[in-house]
Enzyme design. Structure first.
Site, PDB file in Angstrom:
ATOM      1  N   CYS A   2       0.750  -1.055   0.106  1.00 22.31           N
ATOM      2  CA  CYS A   2       0.038   0.037  -0.098  1.00 22.31           C
ATOM      3  C   CYS A   2       0.744   1.489   0.057  1.00 22.31           C
ATOM      4  O   CYS A   2       1.945   1.383   0.733  1.00 22.31           O
ATOM      5  CB  CYS A   2      -0.922   0.056   1.306  1.00 22.31           C
ATOM      6  SG  CYS A   2      -2.184  -1.298   1.386  1.00 22.31           S
ATOM      7  N   ARG A  27       4.059  -0.667  -4.613  1.00 20.24           N
ATOM      8  CA  ARG A  27       3.576  -1.002  -3.175  1.00 20.24           C
ATOM      9  C   ARG A  27       2.314  -1.875  -3.236  1.00 20.24           C
ATOM     10  O   ARG A  27       2.031  -2.182  -2.032  1.00 20.24           O
ATOM     11  CB  ARG A  27       3.731   0.134  -2.448  1.00 20.24           C
ATOM     12  CG  ARG A  27       4.897   0.912  -2.195  1.00 20.24           C
ATOM     13  CD  ARG A  27       4.926   2.017  -1.241  1.00 20.24           C
ATOM     14  NE  ARG A  27       4.626   1.640   0.165  1.00 20.24           N
ATOM     15  CZ  ARG A  27       5.647   1.202   0.996  1.00 20.24           C
ATOM     16  NH1 ARG A  27       6.840   1.373   0.602  1.00 20.24           N
ATOM     17  NH2 ARG A  27       5.333   0.941   2.160  1.00 20.24           N
ATOM     18  N   TRP A  74      -2.636  -2.662  -1.756  1.00 15.78           N
ATOM     19  CA  TRP A  74      -2.615  -4.233  -1.676  1.00 15.78           C
ATOM     20  C   TRP A  74      -3.323  -4.841  -0.724  1.00 15.78           C
ATOM     21  O   TRP A  74      -3.304  -4.709   0.300  1.00 15.78           O
ATOM     22  CB  TRP A  74      -0.912  -4.478  -1.526  1.00 15.78           C
ATOM     23  CG  TRP A  74      -0.366  -5.939  -1.466  1.00 15.78           C
ATOM     24  CD1 TRP A  74      -0.467  -6.547  -2.810  1.00 15.78           C
ATOM     25  CD2 TRP A  74      -0.463  -6.894  -0.473  1.00 15.78           C
ATOM     26  NE1 TRP A  74       0.013  -7.962  -2.455  1.00 15.78           N
ATOM     27  CE2 TRP A  74      -0.224  -8.224  -0.948  1.00 15.78           C
ATOM     28  CE3 TRP A  74      -0.790  -6.792   0.879  1.00 15.78           C
ATOM     29  CZ2 TRP A  74       0.210  -9.209  -0.468  1.00 15.78           C
ATOM     30  CZ3 TRP A  74      -0.583  -8.028   1.791  1.00 15.78           C
ATOM     31  CH2 TRP A  74      -0.001  -9.321   1.010  1.00 15.78           C
ATOM     32  N   ASN A 100      -1.915   2.533   5.321  1.00 19.42           N
ATOM     33  CA  ASN A 100      -1.079   1.357   5.082  1.00 19.42           C
ATOM     34  C   ASN A 100      -0.926   0.475   6.449  1.00 19.42           C
ATOM     35  O   ASN A 100      -0.229   1.155   7.215  1.00 19.42           O
ATOM     36  CB  ASN A 100       0.192   1.958   4.334  1.00 19.42           C
ATOM     37  CG  ASN A 100       1.451   0.745   4.434  1.00 19.42           C
ATOM     38  OD1 ASN A 100       2.348   1.275   4.201  1.00 19.42           O
ATOM     39  ND2 ASN A 100       1.030  -0.346   4.302  1.00 19.42           N
ATOM     40  N   GLY A 101      -1.165  -0.522   6.410  1.00 22.61           N
ATOM     41  CA  GLY A 101      -0.975  -1.398   7.699  1.00 22.61           C
ATOM     42  C   GLY A 101      -2.083  -2.283   7.727  1.00 22.61           C
ATOM     43  O   GLY A 101      -3.112  -2.501   6.888  1.00 22.61           O
ATOM     44  N   GLU A 481      17.015 -18.925  -4.883  1.00 24.81           N
ATOM     45  CA  GLU A 481      16.712 -17.482  -5.508  1.00 24.81           C
ATOM     46  C   GLU A 481      16.373 -17.426  -6.987  1.00 24.81           C
ATOM     47  O   GLU A 481      15.461 -16.898  -7.230  1.00 24.81           O
ATOM     48  CB  GLU A 481      17.927 -16.532  -5.054  1.00 24.81           C
ATOM     49  CG  GLU A 481      17.828 -14.909  -5.524  1.00 24.81           C
ATOM     50  CD  GLU A 481      16.692 -14.407  -5.057  1.00 24.81           C
ATOM     51  OE1 GLU A 481      15.936 -14.863  -4.290  1.00 24.81           O
ATOM     52  OE2 GLU A 481      16.347 -13.181  -5.800  1.00 24.81           O
ATOM     53  N   GLU A 488       7.930 -16.032  -9.335  1.00 21.60           N
ATOM     54  CA  GLU A 488       7.121 -14.854  -8.747  1.00 21.60           C
ATOM     55  C   GLU A 488       6.835 -13.823 -10.120  1.00 21.60           C
ATOM     56  O   GLU A 488       5.855 -13.224 -10.116  1.00 21.60           O
ATOM     57  CB  GLU A 488       7.737 -14.020  -7.819  1.00 21.60           C
ATOM     58  CG  GLU A 488       9.040 -13.146  -8.328  1.00 21.60           C
ATOM     59  CD  GLU A 488       9.498 -12.416  -7.050  1.00 21.60           C
ATOM     60  OE1 GLU A 488      10.874 -12.343  -6.934  1.00 21.60           O
ATOM     61  OE2 GLU A 488       8.924 -11.779  -6.246  1.00 21.60           O
ATOM     62  N   HIS A 504      15.721 -38.396  -3.046  1.00 21.50           N
ATOM     63  CA  HIS A 504      14.948 -38.884  -1.992  1.00 21.50           C
ATOM     64  C   HIS A 504      13.409 -38.683  -2.053  1.00 21.50           C
ATOM     65  O   HIS A 504      12.813 -38.419  -1.164  1.00 21.50           O
ATOM     66  CB  HIS A 504      15.517 -38.236  -0.850  1.00 21.50           C
ATOM     67  CG  HIS A 504      16.926 -38.865  -0.517  1.00 21.50           C
ATOM     68  ND1 HIS A 504      17.118 -40.024   0.015  1.00 21.50           N
ATOM     69  CD2 HIS A 504      18.257 -38.188  -0.583  1.00 21.50           C
ATOM     70  CE1 HIS A 504      18.578 -40.090   0.017  1.00 21.50           C
ATOM     71  NE2 HIS A 504      19.001 -38.903  -0.232  1.00 21.50           N
ATOM     72  N   LYS A 603       5.649  -4.646  -3.169  1.00 17.03           N
ATOM     73  CA  LYS A 603       6.988  -4.627  -2.588  1.00 17.03           C
ATOM     74  C   LYS A 603       7.045  -3.994  -1.009  1.00 17.03           C
ATOM     75  O   LYS A 603       5.997  -3.302  -0.808  1.00 17.03           O
ATOM     76  CB  LYS A 603       7.888  -3.590  -3.368  1.00 17.03           C
ATOM     77  CG  LYS A 603       9.333  -3.758  -3.205  1.00 17.03           C
ATOM     78  CD  LYS A 603       9.934  -2.982  -4.329  1.00 17.03           C
ATOM     79  CE  LYS A 603      11.642  -3.391  -4.239  1.00 17.03           C
ATOM     80  NZ  LYS A 603      11.754  -4.855  -4.663  1.00 17.03           N
TER      81      LYS A 603
HETATM   82  C1  F6R Z   1      11.340 -11.275  -3.986  1.00 22.43           C
HETATM   83  C2  F6R Z   1      11.375 -10.125  -3.239  1.00 22.43           C
HETATM   84  C3  F6R Z   1      10.839 -10.479  -1.606  1.00 22.43           C
HETATM   85  C4  F6R Z   1      11.388  -9.757  -0.600  1.00 22.43           C
HETATM   86  C5  F6R Z   1      11.132  -9.912   0.884  1.00 22.43           C
HETATM   87  C6  F6R Z   1      11.586  -9.094   1.822  1.00 22.43           C
HETATM   88  O1  F6R Z   1      11.944 -10.816  -5.296  1.00 22.43           O
HETATM   89  O2  F6R Z   1      11.624  -9.054  -3.239  1.00 22.43           O
HETATM   90  O3  F6R Z   1      10.910 -11.780  -1.370  1.00 22.43           O
HETATM   91  O4  F6R Z   1      12.709 -10.045  -0.610  1.00 22.43           O
HETATM   92  O5  F6R Z   1       9.473  -9.419   0.675  1.00 22.43           O
HETATM   93  O6  F6R Z   1      11.706  -7.776   1.446  1.00 22.43           O
HETATM   94  P1  F6R Z   1      12.822  -6.922   2.254  1.00 22.43           P
HETATM   95  O7  F6R Z   1      13.960  -7.189   1.760  1.00 22.43           O
HETATM   96  O8  F6R Z   1      12.248  -5.306   1.845  1.00 22.43           O
HETATM   97  O9  F6R Z   1      12.675  -6.958   3.484  1.00 22.43           O
END
Ligand code: F6R
Length: 608
Positions: A2, A27, A74, A100-101, A481, A488, A504, A603
């Site tokens: 958000c 966001r 979000w 936001n929250g 990763e 994603e 396994h 994000k």
């Molecule tokens: C994936 C990604 C997320 C963040 C996770 C932690 O590409 O970006 O998995 O790594 O949400 O976010 P931060 O690093 O901001 O705590």
């Protein structure tokens, strides 16, 4: 997670709010909305879906209101819809709130408000805020907000607009970021700096519990006790252009290409010219460093994956046992953490709710907390005992790339620092690693210039439903990763496996043509990996191998090979992840996915 914005000044608010929301859309993009005061009315416009839907709704109208708030969502409580979109209002339309929250105790509050006759129109937790304001208001918005805050529990950054007090905006934060932009005869609010940069570089970064009262000409900040606070002005150093696409089709691609610079910046000033030591500017004395008997690394998602690499590297270099844990698990599992534990929290945004909670739990148990974060003065940075900044610059794409590789660099720096202070590893070994660290930026550039093999692979396999990433040791950490990146943004199922573990159980899923991406950069495990590759080849998998330059024989065993420049075996993750980022990116583009804003994600996850 958000984005919220606010504006008060002489200019029409709507274009400023919409532009701010555009910068914060990373966001959340489930819906967008704005509220402003015009003709002595509170006007609210909102629309489900991306900001562009709201823009269409607003198009062709002229709005002259000069005070307003905005939100890009979000969804947490209530599905994405017009009615659940923010801003939310009270029954009479005197208050509008963006938030936001999560208001954790919203249900009992809602029941109480319903019993008092309030009528709700949304399924959100946020709507209770508007009705609480209506319930308590007796002519002073600031006092009313204080009263409301005492009733609610949870995390919030919110901005409030009140029809009866059109000359001010009130904002407050607890566990979600909020920044005041200081203008000339106008002032701004936003969840993140990119939304402010085209107007001002001068900001106040609000701390937890702080409340800001904005008029066009003034900004007053109060602490949680209602006492005025003298905030230092934080002058943003980076350029607005850094948060733009700069000619690339997507932020993600731009950020992948920014890695050489980000790596160099993160190392800058931290390595001695003779490559013998690292300087991290930590508050720890040599004695304290020697006292540690354990390291805990905790983080979420990609940052957690950087921690997995950190574990391997710190155990090898610093000679300490290292546990790495997902932040949302760490805090609830009664971890063995005490005064002799160094807890490292890793977070690009510095605002991730689970990571912040883990940090607080670690501090409560007496640990020394070192934060690795990309955002100056973020919550994680403020609350940790020490901070090591990754200088990656703003990361806008939801999928993390340059933040990850700079987090890896931070892991190496910490490992080398501990090795030096604890007299582990010989000087010769440390010098060898540090001199290789310096070369990583140039080697990353070489990989970025040779993306052809990846594009060919993508063209051939873009329709596969499922993929596997395998590796051993550090290669397994990077496989985690690589798989996360692919799933994603391209929505292809991807699973990472420690190569030796495949037989396994999971080997049952390997059938003809299933793509297996095999990381083979660890010399010491080369033969073992070769056996695992043969196991999947025997089940007719298609194998794309990733190895260091010079492994010519691999081509005889696998279907495709990608090479990265040779480097020290411990440092390969920084390079080997780059082709995997590019693979995920090109797959997503080829499949027509929304690369920068993948479905269901956002994000900076500021809710638990
Ligand atoms: C994936 C990604 C997320 C963040 C996770 C932690 O590409 O970006 O998995 O790594 O949400 O976010 P931060 O690093 O901001 O705590």
């Amino acid at each position: 997670m958000c984005g919220i914005v606010g504006y008060i000044g002489p200019r029409p608010a709507v274009p400023i709010l919409v532009e701010g929301l555009q910068k914060l859309e990373y966001r959340g993009y489930d819906s967008a909305g704005i509220a402003l005061i015009e003709d002595n009315h509170l006007r609210i416009y909102k629309k489900v879906g991306k900001l562009t839907n709201l823009k269409e709704k607003l198009a062709g109208n002229y709005f002259y209101g000069t005070v307003g708030i905005g939100h890009t969502r979000w969804a947490t409580h209530g599905r994405p819809s017009d009615t659940n979109a923010h801003p939310h209002r009270d029954c009479q339309g005197r208050f509008a709130v963006v938030h936001n929250g999560i208001i954790e105790n919203y249900l009992p509050i809602k029941e109480w408000l319903l019993s008092r006759g309030h009528q709700f129109t949304s399924e959100t937790d946020t709507e209770v805020l508007a009705h609480l304001l209506e319930e308590f208001y007796e002519g002073d918005l600031l006092a009313t907000v204080r009263q409301m805050i005492r009733k609610i529990e949870g995390s919030y950054a919110m901005v409030i607009l009140c029809l009866d007090e059109p000359g001010r905006l009130v904002a407050v934060r607890q566990d979600s970021p909020l920044i005041v932009g200081l203008g000339e005869g106008e002032n701004f609010l936003a969840s993140d700096i990119p939304a402010l940069l085209c107007h001002t570089r001068r900001t106040y970064i609000l701390a937890d519990g702080e409340m800001a009262v904005l008029t066009a000409d003034s900004v007053e900040v109060y602490d949680s006790q209602g006492q005025p606070v003298e905030k230092p002005v934080y002058e943003v150093k980076w350029e607005a252009a850094q948060a733009e696409k700069g000619g690339y089709d997507h932020f993600m691609l731009k950020e992948i290409h920014e890695q050489p610079v980000a790596l160099r910046d993160t190392l800058s000033g931290r390595l001695s010219p003779d490559n013998q030591s690292v300087n991290l500017d930590l508050s720890l004395s040599e004695d304290e460093v020697r006292q540690f008997n354990k390291i805990f690394i905790t983080a979420c998602g990609t940052a957690y994956h950087a921690g997995v690499v950190g574990k391997y590297v710190m155990e090898k270099l610093a000679g300490l046992p290292v546990e790495v844990d997902i932040a949302s698990e760490f805090r609830y599992r009664d971890p063995f953490v005490d005064q002799r534990t160094l807890v490292i929290v890793v977070s690009q945004s510095g605002e991730t709710a689970d990571t912040l909670a883990a940090l607080r739990e670690a501090k409560r148990r007496g640990a020394h907390v070192l934060a690795v974060t990309n955002v100056v003065d973020s919550s994680v940075a403020r609350e940790a005992d020490d901070v090591l900044y990754t200088w990656a610059g703003p990361e806008i794409a939801v999928a993390s790339t340059k933040a990850y590789t700079t987090q890896l660099v931070a892991m190496y720096l910490i490992a080398l620092y501990l090795a030096e202070k604890r007299n582990k590893k010989s000087l010769v070994e440390r010098v060898a690693i540090i001199s290789e660290l310096r070369k990583l930026a140039d080697k990353a550039r070489v990989i970025l210039e040779n993306g052809r093999v990846i594009q060919d692979f993508v063209a051939a396999y873009k329709h596969v439903p499922s993929t596997f990433f395998i590796g051993r040791g550090l290669d397994y950490a990077v496989a985690l990763e690589g798989a996360l990146k692919l799933k994603e943004i391209s929505y292809i199922h991807a699973e990472a496996y420690a190569a030796g573990e495949l037989k396994h159980g999971t080997l049952a899923l390997i059938t003809g043509g299933v793509p297996v991406i095999a990381l083979v950069t660890q010399q010491s495990l080369f033969e073992k990996m070769l056996s695992n590759i043969k196991e999947v080849k025997a089940r007719e998998a298609t194998v794309l191998a990733l190895a260091m330059d010079g492994e010519a024989d691999l081509a005889k065993v696998v279907d495709h090979v990608l090479h990265i420049p040779r480097t020290h075996e411990l440092l390969t993750p920084v390079l080997s992840v780059i082709p995997l980022q590019l693979l995920a990116y090109h797959m997503a583009v080829a499949r027509g996915c929304d690369v920068d804003q993948p479905r269901n994600l956002a994000k900076s996850v500021t809710v638990e």
